[in-house]
Design a protein around this motif. Structure first.
Motif, PDB file in Angstrom:
ATOM      1  N   ASP A 173     -15.364  47.254   6.439  1.00  0.00           N
ATOM      2  CA  ASP A 173     -16.097  46.235   7.165  1.00  0.00           C
ATOM      3  C   ASP A 173     -16.370  45.057   6.264  1.00  0.00           C
ATOM      4  O   ASP A 173     -16.913  45.226   5.184  1.00  0.00           O
ATOM      5  N   LEU A 174     -16.015  43.891   6.750  1.00  0.00           N
ATOM      6  CA  LEU A 174     -16.287  42.695   5.959  1.00  0.00           C
ATOM      7  C   LEU A 174     -17.786  42.538   5.730  1.00  0.00           C
ATOM      8  O   LEU A 174     -18.223  41.964   4.751  1.00  0.00           O
ATOM      9  N   SER A 175     -18.552  43.081   6.664  1.00  0.00           N
ATOM     10  CA  SER A 175     -19.996  42.958   6.532  1.00  0.00           C
ATOM     11  C   SER A 175     -20.515  43.783   5.363  1.00  0.00           C
ATOM     12  O   SER A 175     -21.677  43.732   5.043  1.00  0.00           O
TER      13      SER A 175
ATOM     14  N   MET B 157     -14.456  42.261  15.885  1.00  0.00           N
ATOM     15  CA  MET B 157     -14.804  42.801  17.189  1.00  0.00           C
ATOM     16  C   MET B 157     -16.267  43.215  17.199  1.00  0.00           C
ATOM     17  O   MET B 157     -16.605  44.265  16.675  1.00  0.00           O
ATOM     18  N   PRO B 158     -17.113  42.416  17.814  1.00  0.00           N
ATOM     19  CA  PRO B 158     -18.508  42.827  17.897  1.00  0.00           C
ATOM     20  C   PRO B 158     -18.653  43.891  18.978  1.00  0.00           C
ATOM     21  O   PRO B 158     -17.982  43.814  20.007  1.00  0.00           O
ATOM     22  N   THR B 159     -19.488  44.883  18.734  1.00  0.00           N
ATOM     23  CA  THR B 159     -19.592  45.941  19.745  1.00  0.00           C
ATOM     24  C   THR B 159     -20.940  45.956  20.464  1.00  0.00           C
ATOM     25  O   THR B 159     -21.096  46.659  21.432  1.00  0.00           O
TER      26      THR B 159
ATOM     27  N   GLN C  39     -30.106  35.988  10.377  1.00  0.00           N
ATOM     28  CA  GLN C  39     -30.484  34.622  10.769  1.00  0.00           C
ATOM     29  C   GLN C  39     -29.403  34.037  11.675  1.00  0.00           C
ATOM     30  O   GLN C  39     -29.683  33.319  12.626  1.00  0.00           O
ATOM     31  N   ARG C  40     -28.191  34.383  11.339  1.00  0.00           N
ATOM     32  CA  ARG C  40     -27.068  33.881  12.134  1.00  0.00           C
ATOM     33  C   ARG C  40     -27.183  34.344  13.588  1.00  0.00           C
ATOM     34  O   ARG C  40     -26.811  33.629  14.518  1.00  0.00           O
ATOM     35  N   LEU C  41     -27.700  35.537  13.775  1.00  0.00           N
ATOM     36  CA  LEU C  41     -27.912  36.033  15.139  1.00  0.00           C
ATOM     37  C   LEU C  41     -28.874  35.123  15.896  1.00  0.00           C
ATOM     38  O   LEU C  41     -28.751  34.938  17.104  1.00  0.00           O
TER      39      LEU C  41
ATOM     40  N   ASP D 118     -28.308  44.390  19.619  1.00  0.00           N
ATOM     41  CA  ASP D 118     -28.074  44.868  18.271  1.00  0.00           C
ATOM     42  C   ASP D 118     -26.611  44.629  17.985  1.00  0.00           C
ATOM     43  O   ASP D 118     -25.738  44.910  18.785  1.00  0.00           O
ATOM     44  N   GLN D 119     -26.388  44.062  16.849  1.00  0.00           N
ATOM     45  CA  GLN D 119     -25.031  43.629  16.576  1.00  0.00           C
ATOM     46  C   GLN D 119     -24.385  44.464  15.479  1.00  0.00           C
ATOM     47  O   GLN D 119     -24.964  44.694  14.443  1.00  0.00           O
ATOM     48  N   ARG D 120     -23.245  44.941  15.802  1.00  0.00           N
ATOM     49  CA  ARG D 120     -22.398  45.542  14.780  1.00  0.00           C
ATOM     50  C   ARG D 120     -20.996  45.068  15.080  1.00  0.00           C
ATOM     51  O   ARG D 120     -20.689  44.705  16.199  1.00  0.00           O
TER      52      ARG D 120
ATOM     53  N   LYS E 228     -19.103  32.747   4.420  1.00  0.00           N
ATOM     54  CA  LYS E 228     -19.503  33.963   5.118  1.00  0.00           C
ATOM     55  C   LYS E 228     -21.016  34.144   4.951  1.00  0.00           C
ATOM     56  O   LYS E 228     -21.531  33.919   3.848  1.00  0.00           O
ATOM     57  N   PRO E 229     -21.692  34.549   6.009  1.00  0.00           N
ATOM     58  CA  PRO E 229     -23.142  34.745   5.862  1.00  0.00           C
ATOM     59  C   PRO E 229     -23.430  35.888   4.886  1.00  0.00           C
ATOM     60  O   PRO E 229     -22.606  36.773   4.707  1.00  0.00           O
ATOM     61  N   PHE E 230     -24.597  35.869   4.294  1.00  0.00           N
ATOM     62  CA  PHE E 230     -25.022  36.972   3.432  1.00  0.00           C
ATOM     63  C   PHE E 230     -25.128  38.251   4.262  1.00  0.00           C
ATOM     64  O   PHE E 230     -25.502  38.198   5.436  1.00  0.00           O
TER      65      PHE E 230
ATOM     66  N   ASN F  37      -5.495  32.173   9.761  1.00  0.00           N
ATOM     67  CA  ASN F  37      -5.122  31.664   8.433  1.00  0.00           C
ATOM     68  C   ASN F  37      -6.232  31.893   7.428  1.00  0.00           C
ATOM     69  O   ASN F  37      -6.600  31.002   6.673  1.00  0.00           O
ATOM     70  N   VAL F  38      -6.761  33.089   7.419  1.00  0.00           N
ATOM     71  CA  VAL F  38      -7.972  33.322   6.620  1.00  0.00           C
ATOM     72  C   VAL F  38      -7.745  33.036   5.141  1.00  0.00           C
ATOM     73  O   VAL F  38      -8.659  32.650   4.425  1.00  0.00           O
ATOM     74  N   LEU F  39      -6.492  33.174   4.684  1.00  0.00           N
ATOM     75  CA  LEU F  39      -6.248  32.979   3.260  1.00  0.00           C
ATOM     76  C   LEU F  39      -5.948  31.534   2.884  1.00  0.00           C
ATOM     77  O   LEU F  39      -5.841  31.202   1.723  1.00  0.00           O
TER      78      LEU F  39
ATOM     79  N   GLY G 231     -23.530  30.152  22.493  1.00  0.00           N
ATOM     80  CA  GLY G 231     -23.732  30.814  21.201  1.00  0.00           C
ATOM     81  C   GLY G 231     -22.503  30.765  20.307  1.00  0.00           C
ATOM     82  O   GLY G 231     -22.594  31.005  19.110  1.00  0.00           O
ATOM     83  N   TYR G 232     -21.367  30.433  20.883  1.00  0.00           N
ATOM     84  CA  TYR G 232     -20.139  30.418  20.093  1.00  0.00           C
ATOM     85  C   TYR G 232     -19.829  29.037  19.502  1.00  0.00           C
ATOM     86  O   TYR G 232     -18.948  28.897  18.669  1.00  0.00           O
ATOM     87  N   ALA G 233     -20.546  28.020  19.986  1.00  0.00           N
ATOM     88  CA  ALA G 233     -20.162  26.645  19.637  1.00  0.00           C
ATOM     89  C   ALA G 233     -20.173  26.396  18.132  1.00  0.00           C
ATOM     90  O   ALA G 233     -19.257  25.795  17.579  1.00  0.00           O
TER      91      ALA G 233
ATOM     92  N   TYR H 243     -17.437  24.829  13.401  1.00  0.00           N
ATOM     93  CA  TYR H 243     -17.597  24.148  12.105  1.00  0.00           C
ATOM     94  C   TYR H 243     -17.821  25.124  10.958  1.00  0.00           C
ATOM     95  O   TYR H 243     -18.155  24.723   9.859  1.00  0.00           O
ATOM     96  N   ARG H 244     -17.699  26.400  11.249  1.00  0.00           N
ATOM     97  CA  ARG H 244     -18.156  27.379  10.266  1.00  0.00           C
ATOM     98  C   ARG H 244     -17.079  28.382   9.895  1.00  0.00           C
ATOM     99  O   ARG H 244     -17.181  29.564  10.208  1.00  0.00           O
ATOM    100  N   ASN H 245     -16.054  27.926   9.204  1.00  0.00           N
ATOM    101  CA  ASN H 245     -15.038  28.902   8.837  1.00  0.00           C
ATOM    102  C   ASN H 245     -14.782  28.975   7.340  1.00  0.00           C
ATOM    103  O   ASN H 245     -13.873  29.628   6.889  1.00  0.00           O
TER     104      ASN H 245
END
Ligand SMILES: CC(C)CCC[C@@H](C)[C@H]1CC[C@H]2[C@@H]3CC=C4C[C@@H](O)CC[C@]4(C)[C@H]3CC[C@]12C
Length: 882
Positions: A528-530, A654-656, A546-548, A639-641, A592-594, A681-683, A581-583, A587-589
């Motif tokens: 998990d990247l998280s 994939m958020p569940t 906070q991002r939530l 609750d986000q995972r 990564k959030p803490f 193109n994450v890299l 909530g997706y907007a 601008y945010r790529n």
């Protein structure tokens, strides 16, 4: 990790050459800390991982034996394959694929291809190809486009892999040649325009113009890009070259290009040598069948027999065979599996084609022609050519990336200056935003999108139907264009002039293009990247909890919903809220959030917006963040995972968790799922985010209506590319469409079925210089603000008090890195201690429950605001997290 099943992260076989086919980033200073945790993950997932391999171009020997300099075009390959559905990410469609000159196109049926009704196309030389021999699966990840395919049999799988490899190689070599030509022209001062003409490019004037504008152009030169380049006056020319001079390191690009030049001369020498070697060698060698397969046109569908018994329908593929008139079965039979599973061509390199090669079906055999042979030396030269070409390609790619980055900055600056100009011209109203009364222009919407039917239930297996998932549907494009025009005419909402909150961050975001992300991602495949710790330069000073809260930026939509009598219109506002909530993701790529620490909390009290929000990290394995917000107009909890899958170039998230909203006035309880977010193109520096899939909103307390929102995947064919498109419908009990709305998730939503068609939501303009501040919106800028008045009221576990995050915010990146490591060590120590005592962590403000559908959910226990008030967190027992 029950929830973490990793078909995708597991895609890559770490024992293979993982560098292959990827942008090769320079060796990096990745600190051991960041890979430390990875070893456990990789062993944990090795069971899944080992079935997948990344295809190295050199693993399959597919170059033509005749004369590689000719860039002999590999034969066409066509036939049905199964293609994974995009939403939900389960089940497979049967789709007809055609592979021709390095481009893979697909349609629903063979007839659709003939009629030009394309579903998608992909330049496979740009894709990372990974295969799974056991399940006959092939994945192609081109960063922008991601295909998951499966062959019906091992034989077909074998042929497709061979073909795809051949076409990839061909396409890459072709690109290298084109680049070579341009580079030579540039370095020798020959006219680029002349070259453009030679290459069949029309817009020669813009070529010349571009060349003079930039001085020396280094990078990918493609006709469409150049012809798109706008005409600018000489003053602007000066500015543009000044910009390039300032912000980009031209020397490193020049060096890179010089290296390419040397490699290209060497290539030239090799090619000549190969030519002189030309002549018949007779013996079959390993890889021969692959070569034959590569070069022939093949149709992989069983030909239908006409009544007379004559085979028809494959004139194109048969003609060449007939012309050659060779008996092929013998050849294929003689090329037994022992030939095929050998990797002798490549020495130590690993064979990637199936070890067992089943006999090729008769109808395919009959299409094969005899091989042409190449001597051992010839093959060695071919290998060298490939290696060198790849090196050139990699170099050019990195130059291209550097330039693309500059381009992005230029675009952003331009965008910013236009936004500012708009603001300065007093274009906007000063009143508090009211979304409802932003009545916009009506347009005569076409009826063709008015069908909200077809929701797929076939989860398991094969589906031949076109579903209403994130695949494009005809008619959408025109509706979206019109929605979009209407939205742009609607007034911008204005962030109230003075909220008393901060409008900027203390320091700029760090430059992080140099950070070796590839190494980190590959070290953490299957994880998990998280839970992956990243160098601080990759973080934004915002925490996931906070991002939530950012999803509440447009909470006024819920206020409006709670004041809307009509249940169908109410649903439209709920739908718009779900989209809003997706907007910010647009601008945010870059960062990564803490990752929140277990037990970390965050509160957000927004009197101006009328809500209060709390969240807590309630679980670490898997990471779960729970949150709850209330106001007079609504309650919201989720609750986000999330699971993530890394495919070589793209990262799918994939958020569940399920989002819940209740409206007190009507007793509504809405719930909805989230869509997949893909970091393309994450890299590379051309990274961008896309959301796709379907959101279904239900009201658990009334079945008056449901809402279906489709986040449409970008389309790359046809005249325009539409990105970020959303289409929504509100359906009544009988399934008829009552409302429809749509637009783009980063630009706004328009509803044309309201009594007064109107713009339902439009994101707030980005703050000044947002690019320098992580791309944050005003709302995001405010989230981590710590005012003296607030400090004594917060529990010490609040993210605002987390020192490493604060250090990053203050621009102290190195300090942050050090402290982050300490904080993470402390967390590990705490969990060790707990485990020793046989205890489990117990969240403080949330409790676990089961919802009406039997899912585990985390609900507030209602104590946070009470404790805060009395006795105050200073007088309670608190966790010590840092
Ligand atoms: C490795 C780094 C530098 C690349 C950037 C990764 C960024 C873009 C990724 C990392 C974590 C991701 C977030 C993780 C979870 C969610 C919740 C989901 O409901 C919406 C998308 C959202 C909010 C993701 C957006 C993209 C995201 C922020």
């Amino acid at each position: 990790m029950e929830s973490f099943q990793n078909p995708y992260g597991a895609t890559l076989n770490r024992s293979q050459s993982l560098m292959s086919g990827l942008e090769k980033t320079p060796p990096t200073c990745n600190k051991p800390t960041h890979s430390r945790s990875s070893s456990t993950a990789s062993s944990r997932h090795s069971r899944n991982i080992k079935d997948w391999e990344v295809m190295d171009d050199l693993q399959v020997d597919v170059t033509s034996g005749d004369n590689p300099q000719d860039l002999t075009i590999p034969g066409i390959c066509e036939g049905y394959l199964l293609k994974r559905r995009k939403w939900p990410l389960k089940g497979w469609h049967k789709r007809y694929f055609v592979l021709e000159t390095g481009i893979l196109r697909y349609s629903k049926t063979q007839q659709d291809i003939t009629r030009g009704k394309l579903h998608g196309s992909l330049d496979i030389s740009l894709a990372v190809m990974s295969i799974n021999k056991k399940s006959n699966r092939i994945n192609l990840d081109a960063g922008d486009i991601l295909y998951h395919m499966k062959a019906k049999s091992h034989e077909l799988f074998y042929i497709w892999v061979t073909k795809l490899s051949a076409h990839r190689m061909f396409k890459k070599n072709e690109a290298a040649q084109v680049h070579n030509g341009f580079l030579q022209a540039l370095s020798q001062g020959t006219s680029v325009a002349g070259l453009a003409q030679r290459n069949g490019m029309q817009d020669v004037s813009s070529y010349q113009h571009y060349q003079s504008t930039t001085g020396s152009y280094m990078g990918e030169i493609a006709a469409p890009t150049l012809s798109e380049f706008p005409s600018v006056n000489p003053g602007v020319n000066g500015k543009v070259s000044a910009w390039l001079q300032q912000t980009h390191d031209p020397d490193s690009c020049a060096e890179e290009l010089n290296r390419c030049q040397l490699d290209l001369s060497e290539l030239n020498r090799l090619v000549q040598r190969l030519q002189s070697l030309e002549g018949g060698q007779q013996t079959f060698t390993n890889g021969e069948l692959q070569r034959i397969i590569s070069m022939q046109n093949l149709s992989l569908e069983k030909p239908k027999k006409s009544r007379s018994g004559k085979i028809w329908g494959h004139s194109r593929t048969m003609s060449r065979v007939e012309a050659l008139g060779m008996p092929f079965r013998g050849i294929t039979k003689s090329l037994s599996s022992s030939h095929l599973n050998s990797s002798s061509q490549l020495g130590a390199s690993v064979p990637s084609l199936p070890d067992y090669v089943p006999s090729i079906p008769d109808y395919v055999c009959s299409q094969l022609s005899p091989p042409t042979n190449t001597s051992a030396e010839g093959k060695k030269i071919q290998q060298d050519i490939c290696t060198l070409s790849q090196r050139v390609h990699t170099s050019l790619k990195s130059v291209h990336e550097a330039l693309a980055q500059e381009r992005q900055r230029l675009q952003d600056t331009y965008h910013q200056s236009t936004t500012q100009a708009e603001t300065a011209s007093g274009n906007q109203s000063r009143r508090t935003p009211s979304v409802t009364d932003s009545a916009a222009e009506y347009f005569d919407a076409s009826d063709d999108v008015l069908n909200g039917s077809s929701s797929e239930s076939d989860e398991s297996g094969l589906s031949d139907r076109t579903t209403s998932n994130s695949e494009p549907e005809e008619g959408h494009a025109s509706a979206t264009r019109e929605y979009r025009a209407s939205i742009s005419k609607a007034p911008n909402s204005v962030v109230p002039m003075n909220t008393g909150r901060r409008t900027t961050l203390p320091a700029h975001c760090p430059e992080n293009a140099h950070v070796g992300l590839m190494q980190i991602l590959y070290n953490n495949i299957g994880k998990d990247l998280s839970r992956v710790s990243m160098p601080a330069a990759l973080n934004e000073p915002i925490n996931l909890i906070q991002r939530l809260c950012e999803e509440l930026e447009y909470s006024e939509l819920l206020d409006i919903a709670n004041n809307t009598q009509d249940p169908y219109q109410r649903m439209v506002y709920i739908g718009a809220f779900a989209i809003s909530g997706y907007a910010t993701a647009h601008y945010r790529n870059r960062y990564k959030p803490f990752n929140p620490l277990l037990g970390e909390t965050y509160e957000c009290l927004r009197e101006d917006k009328g809500f209060r929000y709390i969240s807590e990290q309630v679980c670490h394995h898997p990471p779960i963040s729970a949150c709850h917000a209330d106001s007079d107009n609504f309650s919201l909890w989720q609750d986000q995972r999330w699971k993530n899958k890394f495919w070589g170039k793209s990262l799918e998230i994939m958020p569940t968790g399920i989002v819940n909203v209740t409206l007190p006035r009507f007793g509504d309880h809405y719930e909805w799922n989230k869509v997949v977010t893909c970091v393309h193109n994450v890299l590379s520096q051309q990274r961008y985010l896309e959301h796709y899939g379907e959101v279904i909103i239900r009201n658990l307390n009334s079945n008056a209506c449901t809402c279906k929102i489709t986040f449409v995947k970008s389309r790359y064919w046809g005249s325009d590319t539409i990105k970020n498109e959303v289409q929504g419908t509100v359906l009544d009990q009988t399934g008829s469409v009552i409302h429809r709305f749509g637009g783009l998730w980063h630009e706004g939503i328009f509803c044309d079925t309201f009594p007064t068609p109107q713009c339902i939501w439009k994101p707030n303009p980005q703050p000044k210089d947002y690019y320098l501040y992580y791309g944050f919106s005003n709302f995001a800028l405010e989230l981590n603000e710590l005012t003296p008045g607030l400090k004594p009221l917060l529990p010490p576990t609040d993210s605002r008090l987390r020192p490493d995050q604060r250090m990053l915010e203050d621009g102290r990146v190195d300090d942050c890195d050090k402290f982050k490591e300490e904080v993470e060590d402390m967390q590990r120590e705490r969990s060790k201690q707990l485990a020793k005592k046989g205890q489990e962590h117990k969240p403080r403000f949330f409790k676990k429950a089961v919802d009406s559908s039997g899912r585990d959910v985390w609900l507030t226990n209602g104590t946070y605001w009470k404790f805060r008030e009395n006795p105050g967190f200073a007088n309670t027992n608190n966790l010590e997290l840092w």
